[in-house]
Design an enzyme around this catalytic site. Structure first.
Site, PDB file in Angstrom:
ATOM      1  N   ILE A  98      -2.246   4.771 -14.166  1.00 28.20           N
ATOM      2  CA  ILE A  98      -1.641   5.777 -15.038  1.00 28.20           C
ATOM      3  C   ILE A  98      -0.172   5.443 -15.306  1.00 28.20           C
ATOM      4  O   ILE A  98       0.420   4.609 -14.620  1.00 28.20           O
ATOM      5  CB  ILE A  98      -1.767   7.197 -14.459  1.00 28.20           C
ATOM      6  CG1 ILE A  98      -0.871   7.353 -13.211  1.00 28.20           C
ATOM      7  CG2 ILE A  98      -3.214   7.523 -14.122  1.00 28.20           C
ATOM      8  CD1 ILE A  98      -0.753   8.785 -12.719  1.00 28.20           C
TER       9      ILE A  98
ATOM     10  N   GLU B 247       5.488   4.662 -10.867  1.00 24.65           N
ATOM     11  CA  GLU B 247       5.528   3.204 -10.705  1.00 24.65           C
ATOM     12  C   GLU B 247       5.866   2.520 -12.023  1.00 24.65           C
ATOM     13  O   GLU B 247       6.623   1.536 -12.046  1.00 24.65           O
ATOM     14  CB  GLU B 247       4.183   2.696 -10.168  1.00 24.65           C
ATOM     15  CG  GLU B 247       3.902   3.030  -8.717  1.00 24.65           C
ATOM     16  CD  GLU B 247       4.714   2.180  -7.753  1.00 24.65           C
ATOM     17  OE1 GLU B 247       4.961   1.003  -8.062  1.00 24.65           O
ATOM     18  OE2 GLU B 247       5.104   2.701  -6.693  1.00 24.65           O
TER      19      GLU B 247
ATOM     20  N   HIS C 293      -5.482   8.463  -7.101  1.00 29.48           N
ATOM     21  CA  HIS C 293      -4.355   8.684  -6.186  1.00 29.48           C
ATOM     22  C   HIS C 293      -3.686  10.020  -6.459  1.00 29.48           C
ATOM     23  O   HIS C 293      -3.512  10.851  -5.575  1.00 29.48           O
ATOM     24  CB  HIS C 293      -3.340   7.541  -6.308  1.00 29.48           C
ATOM     25  CG  HIS C 293      -2.233   7.618  -5.308  1.00 29.48           C
ATOM     26  ND1 HIS C 293      -1.130   8.440  -5.474  1.00 29.48           N
ATOM     27  CD2 HIS C 293      -2.054   6.982  -4.131  1.00 29.48           C
ATOM     28  CE1 HIS C 293      -0.329   8.311  -4.433  1.00 29.48           C
ATOM     29  NE2 HIS C 293      -0.853   7.431  -3.603  1.00 29.48           N
TER      30      HIS C 293
ATOM     31  N   GLU D   1      -3.681  13.119  -3.988  1.00 31.93           N
ATOM     32  CA  GLU D   1      -2.357  13.735  -3.890  1.00 31.93           C
ATOM     33  C   GLU D   1      -1.943  14.500  -5.147  1.00 31.93           C
ATOM     34  O   GLU D   1      -0.767  14.763  -5.344  1.00 31.93           O
ATOM     35  CB  GLU D   1      -1.311  12.662  -3.571  1.00 31.93           C
ATOM     36  CG  GLU D   1      -1.549  11.951  -2.244  1.00 31.93           C
ATOM     37  CD  GLU D   1      -0.501  10.892  -1.944  1.00 31.93           C
ATOM     38  OE1 GLU D   1       0.492  10.810  -2.698  1.00 31.93           O
ATOM     39  OE2 GLU D   1      -0.673  10.149  -0.964  1.00 31.93           O
TER      40      GLU D   1
ATOM     41  N   VAL E  34      -7.267  -0.999  -6.450  1.00 28.35           N
ATOM     42  CA  VAL E  34      -7.761  -1.661  -5.240  1.00 28.35           C
ATOM     43  C   VAL E  34      -8.424  -0.623  -4.333  1.00 28.35           C
ATOM     44  O   VAL E  34      -8.092   0.558  -4.375  1.00 28.35           O
ATOM     45  CB  VAL E  34      -6.640  -2.392  -4.461  1.00 28.35           C
ATOM     46  CG1 VAL E  34      -5.985  -3.448  -5.321  1.00 28.35           C
ATOM     47  CG2 VAL E  34      -5.609  -1.402  -3.932  1.00 28.35           C
TER      48      VAL E  34
ATOM     49  N   HIS F  97      -6.409   4.306   0.917  1.00 31.34           N
ATOM     50  CA  HIS F  97      -6.941   5.578   0.430  1.00 31.34           C
ATOM     51  C   HIS F  97      -8.469   5.539   0.351  1.00 31.34           C
ATOM     52  O   HIS F  97      -9.140   6.525   0.694  1.00 31.34           O
ATOM     53  CB  HIS F  97      -6.360   5.914  -0.947  1.00 31.34           C
ATOM     54  CG  HIS F  97      -4.959   6.426  -0.896  1.00 31.34           C
ATOM     55  ND1 HIS F  97      -4.598   7.560  -0.201  1.00 31.34           N
ATOM     56  CD2 HIS F  97      -3.812   5.969  -1.471  1.00 31.34           C
ATOM     57  CE1 HIS F  97      -3.305   7.778  -0.335  1.00 31.34           C
ATOM     58  NE2 HIS F  97      -2.802   6.827  -1.105  1.00 31.34           N
TER      59      HIS F  97
END
Length: 291
Positions: free
Chosen positions: A103, A107, A164, A195, A223, A227
């Site tokens: 997304i 980052e 994530h 999260e 990957v 998580h």
């Protein structure tokens, strides 16, 4: 005299073109798991090498913790800034940066700032789009994942794709993808996050409404690392099993899917031919085409 000037101009242009050195920097969050790194990060890097033979392809990791842990094992991974400075020192003039981020979150913001800081060192530096950026990206991902994980579903089985998640508005893309699965004829697919939102709790309510009996958990991450193994195949699986669901997990990162890797390569192709527009330029382009 005019002919001499023309010839000199051609020579100058030829020298300028020949002096161009192009590089492709593949940027990844990174992982300490060797198996998923080989089938996701390394696989995408190799695909980029094959797709763009005219460019030098290098990689960088953004997670300082992953870099530190790998270094302790003798595996060296540069940060984006270190990789860009090395390319500048080697005389590369044009650099395209492609991230394996899913997304357009924090980052990507950090990566764009790194690229902006490196502008003085290159003639041209561009940053490609994450996996889910345009509506077309989203439609293609829905189609790919529905075909990969939904062909053998029975009436009481659901697939939960677990991303994530993030605390910024970019998190809304997960809800959009969730909605698109249903709108495009795949109501047994749900998207949740570790999260962010949707949560495990909101997803359980949807499973109850669908009267699901079994659940297939799939990482919605590039990957299948911590998580996927600890949260998804650990906590989430245990919690769902405690509620009476039959649960199976697919420990597979998005980067293992050839069609997903091809979508990243398409982003590079588009970015190399269409320079990204600034927000004001996008607005002007929209007004020009819609008024």
């Amino acid at each position: 005299m005019k002919q001499i000037v023309f010839i000199l101009a051609l020579i100058f242009m030829a020298v300028t073109v020949s002096a161009k050195k192009q590089a492709l920097l593949m940027v990844h969050f990174g992982t300490t798991y060797d198996d998923t790194r080989a089938t996701t990060i390394d696989a995408l890097n190799s695909a980029a090498v094959a797709a763009f033979p005219e460019m030098k392809v290098v990689e960088a990791y953004t997670s300082r913790l992953v870099i530190k842990r790998l270094a302790a094992r003798g595996i060296e991974k540069p940060t984006p800034r270190q990789a860009l400075l090395s390319l500048a020192a080697e005389g590369y003039t044009d650099v395209f940066i492609q991230s394996s981020n899913v997304i357009d979150g924090v980052e990507m913001d950090a990566l764009r700032k790194e690229a902006e800081a490196m502008v003085p060192f290159f003639d041209d530096i561009r940053v490609g789009e994450p996996l889910l950026y345009t509506l077309d990206d989203c439609h293609r991902v829905v189609e790919i994942l529905a075909g990969r994980y939904g062909s053998d579903l029975d009436a009481r089985q659901s697939v939960v794709l677990v991303g994530h998640g993030t605390a910024i508005p970019a998190n809304a893309i997960y809800s959009q993808i969730d909605y698109m699965f249903t709108a495009e004829g795949h109501p047994q697919f749900h998207v949740a996050t570790v999260e962010g939102y949707p949560t495990l709790q909101t997803t359980v309510e949807r499973l109850k409404a669908a009267k699901a009996k079994s659940v297939r958990l799939v990482p919605f991450m590039f990957v299948a690392g911590d998580h996927a193994r600890n949260d998804i195949d650990g906590d989430w699986r245990s919690e769902l099993e405690g509620m009476g669901y039959r649960v199976s997990t697919v420990i597979e990162g998005l980067g293992q899917i050839p069609e997903i890797r091809e979508l990243y390569l398409d982003h590079i192709r588009r970015g190399l031919t269409e320079k990204p527009l600034a927000p004001s330029e996008r607005k002007a382009e929209f007004l020009k085409n819609n008024l």
